[in-house]
Design a protein around this motif. Structure first.
Motif, PDB file in Angstrom:
ATOM      1  N   PRO A   5      46.376  45.151  40.021  1.00  0.00           N
ATOM      2  CA  PRO A   5      46.211  44.342  41.320  1.00  0.00           C
ATOM      3  C   PRO A   5      47.098  44.751  42.423  1.00  0.00           C
ATOM      4  O   PRO A   5      48.065  45.073  42.249  1.00  0.00           O
ATOM      5  CB  PRO A   5      46.336  42.852  40.710  1.00  0.00           C
ATOM      6  CG  PRO A   5      47.282  42.951  39.386  1.00  0.00           C
ATOM      7  CD  PRO A   5      46.734  44.176  39.014  1.00  0.00           C
ATOM      8  N   ILE A   6      46.508  44.671  43.749  1.00  0.00           N
ATOM      9  CA  ILE A   6      47.042  44.976  44.804  1.00  0.00           C
ATOM     10  C   ILE A   6      48.449  43.692  45.170  1.00  0.00           C
ATOM     11  O   ILE A   6      48.225  42.728  44.383  1.00  0.00           O
ATOM     12  CB  ILE A   6      46.371  45.564  45.973  1.00  0.00           C
ATOM     13  CG1 ILE A   6      45.683  44.010  46.457  1.00  0.00           C
ATOM     14  CG2 ILE A   6      45.458  46.291  45.649  1.00  0.00           C
ATOM     15  CD1 ILE A   6      45.229  44.233  47.978  1.00  0.00           C
ATOM     16  N   ALA A   7      49.163  44.250  46.118  1.00  0.00           N
ATOM     17  CA  ALA A   7      50.002  43.244  46.476  1.00  0.00           C
ATOM     18  C   ALA A   7      49.653  41.813  46.867  1.00  0.00           C
ATOM     19  O   ALA A   7      48.565  41.727  47.338  1.00  0.00           O
ATOM     20  CB  ALA A   7      50.834  43.773  47.789  1.00  0.00           C
ATOM     21  N   ASN A   8      50.279  40.688  46.136  1.00  0.00           N
ATOM     22  CA  ASN A   8      50.012  39.194  46.372  1.00  0.00           C
ATOM     23  C   ASN A   8      48.614  38.781  45.915  1.00  0.00           C
ATOM     24  O   ASN A   8      48.086  38.021  46.387  1.00  0.00           O
ATOM     25  CB  ASN A   8      50.097  38.981  47.967  1.00  0.00           C
ATOM     26  CG  ASN A   8      51.492  39.456  48.315  1.00  0.00           C
ATOM     27  OD1 ASN A   8      52.589  38.996  47.655  1.00  0.00           O
ATOM     28  ND2 ASN A   8      51.652  39.936  49.484  1.00  0.00           N
ATOM     29  N   ASN A   9      47.856  39.675  45.115  1.00  0.00           N
ATOM     30  CA  ASN A   9      46.638  39.442  44.468  1.00  0.00           C
ATOM     31  C   ASN A   9      47.131  39.202  42.768  1.00  0.00           C
ATOM     32  O   ASN A   9      47.892  39.940  42.345  1.00  0.00           O
ATOM     33  CB  ASN A   9      45.777  40.498  44.624  1.00  0.00           C
ATOM     34  CG  ASN A   9      45.054  40.359  45.747  1.00  0.00           C
ATOM     35  OD1 ASN A   9      43.697  40.267  45.935  1.00  0.00           O
ATOM     36  ND2 ASN A   9      45.596  40.612  47.013  1.00  0.00           N
ATOM     37  N   ARG A  10      46.247  38.308  42.190  1.00  0.00           N
ATOM     38  CA  ARG A  10      46.494  38.104  40.687  1.00  0.00           C
ATOM     39  C   ARG A  10      44.918  38.348  40.104  1.00  0.00           C
ATOM     40  O   ARG A  10      43.952  37.996  40.695  1.00  0.00           O
ATOM     41  CB  ARG A  10      47.121  36.732  40.201  1.00  0.00           C
ATOM     42  CG  ARG A  10      48.169  36.564  40.840  1.00  0.00           C
ATOM     43  CD  ARG A  10      49.064  35.480  40.422  1.00  0.00           C
ATOM     44  NE  ARG A  10      48.299  34.154  40.578  1.00  0.00           N
ATOM     45  CZ  ARG A  10      48.078  33.484  41.752  1.00  0.00           C
ATOM     46  NH1 ARG A  10      48.897  33.958  42.687  1.00  0.00           N
ATOM     47  NH2 ARG A  10      47.445  32.362  41.660  1.00  0.00           N
ATOM     48  N   ILE A  11      44.724  38.958  38.787  1.00  0.00           N
ATOM     49  CA  ILE A  11      43.753  39.127  38.270  1.00  0.00           C
ATOM     50  C   ILE A  11      43.932  38.287  36.897  1.00  0.00           C
ATOM     51  O   ILE A  11      44.729  38.499  36.074  1.00  0.00           O
ATOM     52  CB  ILE A  11      43.374  40.545  37.841  1.00  0.00           C
ATOM     53  CG1 ILE A  11      43.494  41.411  39.324  1.00  0.00           C
ATOM     54  CG2 ILE A  11      42.366  40.472  37.085  1.00  0.00           C
ATOM     55  CD1 ILE A  11      42.158  41.098  40.158  1.00  0.00           C
ATOM     56  N   TYR A  12      42.867  37.471  36.581  1.00  0.00           N
ATOM     57  CA  TYR A  12      42.570  37.121  35.189  1.00  0.00           C
ATOM     58  C   TYR A  12      41.264  37.715  34.667  1.00  0.00           C
ATOM     59  O   TYR A  12      40.404  37.827  35.319  1.00  0.00           O
ATOM     60  CB  TYR A  12      42.369  35.518  35.015  1.00  0.00           C
ATOM     61  CG  TYR A  12      43.319  34.756  36.063  1.00  0.00           C
ATOM     62  CD1 TYR A  12      44.779  35.011  35.981  1.00  0.00           C
ATOM     63  CD2 TYR A  12      43.120  33.661  37.107  1.00  0.00           C
ATOM     64  CE1 TYR A  12      45.847  34.364  36.736  1.00  0.00           C
ATOM     65  CE2 TYR A  12      44.281  32.828  37.727  1.00  0.00           C
ATOM     66  CZ  TYR A  12      45.311  33.395  37.632  1.00  0.00           C
ATOM     67  OH  TYR A  12      46.270  32.504  38.214  1.00  0.00           O
ATOM     68  N   ILE A  13      41.417  37.675  33.491  1.00  0.00           N
ATOM     69  CA  ILE A  13      40.194  37.967  32.250  1.00  0.00           C
ATOM     70  C   ILE A  13      39.805  36.953  31.705  1.00  0.00           C
ATOM     71  O   ILE A  13      40.901  36.711  30.773  1.00  0.00           O
ATOM     72  CB  ILE A  13      40.448  39.312  31.808  1.00  0.00           C
ATOM     73  CG1 ILE A  13      40.800  40.546  32.413  1.00  0.00           C
ATOM     74  CG2 ILE A  13      38.901  39.563  31.065  1.00  0.00           C
ATOM     75  CD1 ILE A  13      40.012  41.061  33.514  1.00  0.00           C
TER      76      ILE A  13
END
Length: 704
Positions: free
Chosen positions: A567-575
């Motif tokens: 993930p890029i800056a200030n982003n979050r990823i959930y699976i």
């Protein structure tokens, strides 16, 4: 017959998801490895207590637990796996019937007690009917065999010496769970196919099985969806370690404000070049200020939509910035869109103003105000910067997306969201005044925004090509060589077309290539490395609904596995699973994004906005976007893209809804049936193909 009634032709054997991302389906080899993992003392004691040390009861518990593990890892509601037949005295079992198949139906609402009770019945019936040849038992199933004609059973479960069969190649299994009672503890020997799994992944699965038992045996009435199998450390890794992306960018900035600040720093530096014309940063800033004042004089208020229907040109760029500076939100429209699509966008957005070239006619049914980009009256306005009427929470633009047929949906992006993406873009690629960026993306694509404005807020020069040149590989390569282009972004399939006609000297100045919108194939990386080994290649992934970019991977080697990165800056990823549970590393789920880049939602589609932009289950008060993409975490924190959950495809950067294509075909008189599919060639490039059945023979021209 019992077995014929148990199985259906569409039934499939279930296995733990393969974790090795580069394994080859080589069925003629059998590289096995194994781990030993004792179940915890508490779990072992509970199993012995519930089963009262009865082997059959113990085995049924263990079978049920493995089925729960498979369900958690695969989300398959029909779990089919193998078991060794039960050895009987005075029996002369043949090679063909040493394995039985068990099928059970599971869903997230079921408890361990209900699964166990089902398994008791299934297990008992299977034992009663175990005197049958293997091929007869599976005659309705599509069982795979290796080159030695050995059946391949993906998951096999056995217990103790009664089910220990010599290694005589009577069956192949991707995973074999063999349990034994040693020193009063239940021991697990987990044998696995080393071509498909690695030791860490198998140890994780064994730990999750133990954790499932720890919860399920103590709370047998608890629904599966409420059972957490991740350890605290694993949960923290997925939520925090893999999402350590916080960067302190300047807050409350506007998209055009970042450009204005750059124009003050480098007023005389070339900002945009098109054909033989050039605008410096001062020129572009002043001309867009003048247009903005015209828009405000025409009644434009903060946050209102302004359509812009323009060809690639300097006036198009002035138009985009002018709308932003006036406080409006721009809606890009390709003049080559079908008339009904243009009309839909204008009506759906309720755009009261439409900017366009003098040679492009406004739609006949459009009732709003038409403003010509070439109108000389704009130049009589003040060229000074306007007072900022918009705030970071106001809309910057709206892009209509989702295919080229049917009614598209408008994705509304606020300044704060896109500004985060732009500041990340500027920092990540280190744009400077020495960089010359070639723009190939149409301005109706969201990728245009970051690839244009990222350099623009950094002092770089962006080169535009006209519509004809953008399709001409020779012209593009000539431009790259002549202008010493340093950065380019394009779908991988078009990049390959460029490289096939390029010479090494053409790309000698190139520093960075961004491939986005399609799957990157290794042959592209090899070709880029061959033509200029100094080129840095990046794979960007992200939906329009998250301000263009969500993850990125820098590809440093031709041997590197091509994921979609981190993930890029200030982003979050959930699976996440269907029940919005965190999926373990290596297990696929839906990729969901959250953080600074989220869109406001879809215009005039509250139902779809509610469906796709849901509450973040891990951050109270926050939202997340469900992308509809399958993906999984890799152990190093990168993300592997797997594919779409629906019938949408992305081809050469376009989102294509296959159902909409089929619907458009069915609207043609004389077509009875139609199907659309995306076909991938040997190089990994997708093409859209459609097949139809007509009342009578017709040519493609007639169908079109």
């Amino acid at each position: 017959m019992y077995w014929a009634s148990r199985f259906e032709e569409e039934d499939v054997l279930v296995h733990l998801p393969y974790c090795k991302i580069d394994f080859k389906h080589a069925h003629d080899t059998n590289q096995q490895n194994y781990i030993y993992k004792p179940l915890s003392v508490e779990v072992s004691n509970k199993i012995k207590s519930i089963s009262r040390n009865n082997p059959m009861a113990m085995y049924t518990i263990l079978l049920s637990g493995v089925q729960c593990l498979l369900y958690k890892y695969t989300n398959e509601t029909q779990i089919m796996m193998g078991m060794r037949v039960m050895e009987e005295k005075n029996s002369d079992l043949t090679l063909s019937n040493k394995v039985l198949l068990l099928k059970n139906n599971i869903d997230h609402t079921m408890s361990f007690k209900s699964i166990f009770n089902q398994m008791k019945v299934i297990f008992s019936e299977a034992i009663q009917h175990q005197q049958i040849s293997f091929r007869k038992m599976v005659e309705r199933l599509n069982i795979q065999y290796d080159l030695n004609h050995v059946p391949m059973i993906h998951t096999l479960v056995s217990l103790g010496k009664a089910q220990t069969v010599p290694d005589d190649n009577n069956v192949r299994a991707a995973t074999m769970f063999h349990f034994d009672l040693e020193n009063e503890n239940v021991q697990l020997k987990l044998t696995y196919d080393a071509e498909r799994y690695d030791q860490d992944y198998m140890m994780q699965a064994a730990e999750h099985l133990d954790q499932l038992f720890a919860v399920l045996l103590h709370q047998p009435d608890l629904a599966l969806s409420q059972v957490e199998m991740l350890s605290t450390a694993q949960r923290n890794e997925l939520l925090f370690d893999f999402n350590e992306t916080k960067v302190a960018y300047p807050q409350h900035k506007l998209m055009h404000q970042l450009f204005e600040e750059q124009a003050e720093r480098t007023p005389d530096h070339p900002a945009v070049r098109f054909e033989s014309s050039v605008l410096t940063y001062r020129d572009l800033n002043q001309q867009s200020n003048q247009l903005a004042r015209t828009l405000q004089a025409k009644g434009l208020q903060t946050g209102q939509f302004v359509g812009i229907m323009a060809e690639r040109s300097l006036k198009m760029i002035v138009g985009l910035l002018g709308i932003l500076k006036a406080g409006g939100a721009y809606v890009p429209i390709d003049p080559e869109y079908p008339a009904d699509r243009i009309q839909f966008i204008l009506e759906d957005s309720n755009a009261a103003w439409l900017l366009h070239h003098s040679h492009i006619q406004k739609p006949e049914q459009y009732m709003g105000m038409s403003i010509l980009l070439e109108d000389t009256a704009h130049s009589s306005n003040s060229h000074l910067n306007l007072e900022h009427s918009a705030s970071a929470s106001d809309l910057a633009y709206m892009i209509y997306t989702s295919g080229t047929t049917g009614n598209p949906k408008g994705v509304m992006i606020e300044h704060a969201s896109i500004v985060n993406s732009l500041q990340w873009k500027s920092d990540f690629y280190h744009f400077s005044g020495n960089d010359r960026v070639l723009m190939l993306n149409p301005f109706v694509f969201d990728s245009f925004i970051t690839h244009f404005f990222g350099p623009m807020i950094s002092g770089s020069t962006v080169y535009l090509l006209n519509g004809q040149q953008c399709k001409d590989a020779v012209a593009i390569n000539s431009m790259i060589r002549k202008e010493k282009i340093t950065h380019i972004q394009s779908p991988p399939s078009f990049l390959m077309t460029l490289l096939e006609q390029a010479q090494a000297e053409d790309w000698a100045s190139m520093k960075n290539v961004v491939a986005a919108g399609e799957k990157i194939v290794p042959s592209l990386i090899h070709r880029l490395n061959h033509i200029n080994p100094r080129i840095e290649v990046c794979n960007e992934y992200g939906p329009t609904e998250n301000s263009v970019v969500s993850t990125v991977l820098t590809i440093n080697s031709t041997e590197q596995y091509i994921s979609i990165g981190k993930p890029i800056a200030n982003n979050r990823i959930y699976i996440l699973s269907e029940q919005r549970e965190l999926q373990p590393a290596g297990v696929q789920g839906e990729l969901c994004v959250t953080g600074a880049g989220l869109a406001r939602g879809y215009l005039n589609r509250p139902d779809l906005t509610t469906e796709k932009f849901v509450d973040d289950p891990f951050v109270p008060g926050a939202k997340m976007y469900k992308t509809g993409d399958f993906a999984r975490w890799l152990p190093d924190g990168n993300i592997e893209y797997i594919g779409r959950m629906d019938h949408q495809e992305k081809i050469r950067g376009y989102r294509i809804e296959l159902g909409e294509v089929e619907g458009a075909l069915l609207n043609i008189t004389g077509i009875q049936e139609a199907i659309a599919i995306a076909i991938e060639d040997e190089a990994g490039t997708k093409q859209l193909c459609a097949y139809f059945v007509g009342v009578e023979a017709m040519t493609i021209t007639e169908a079109a």
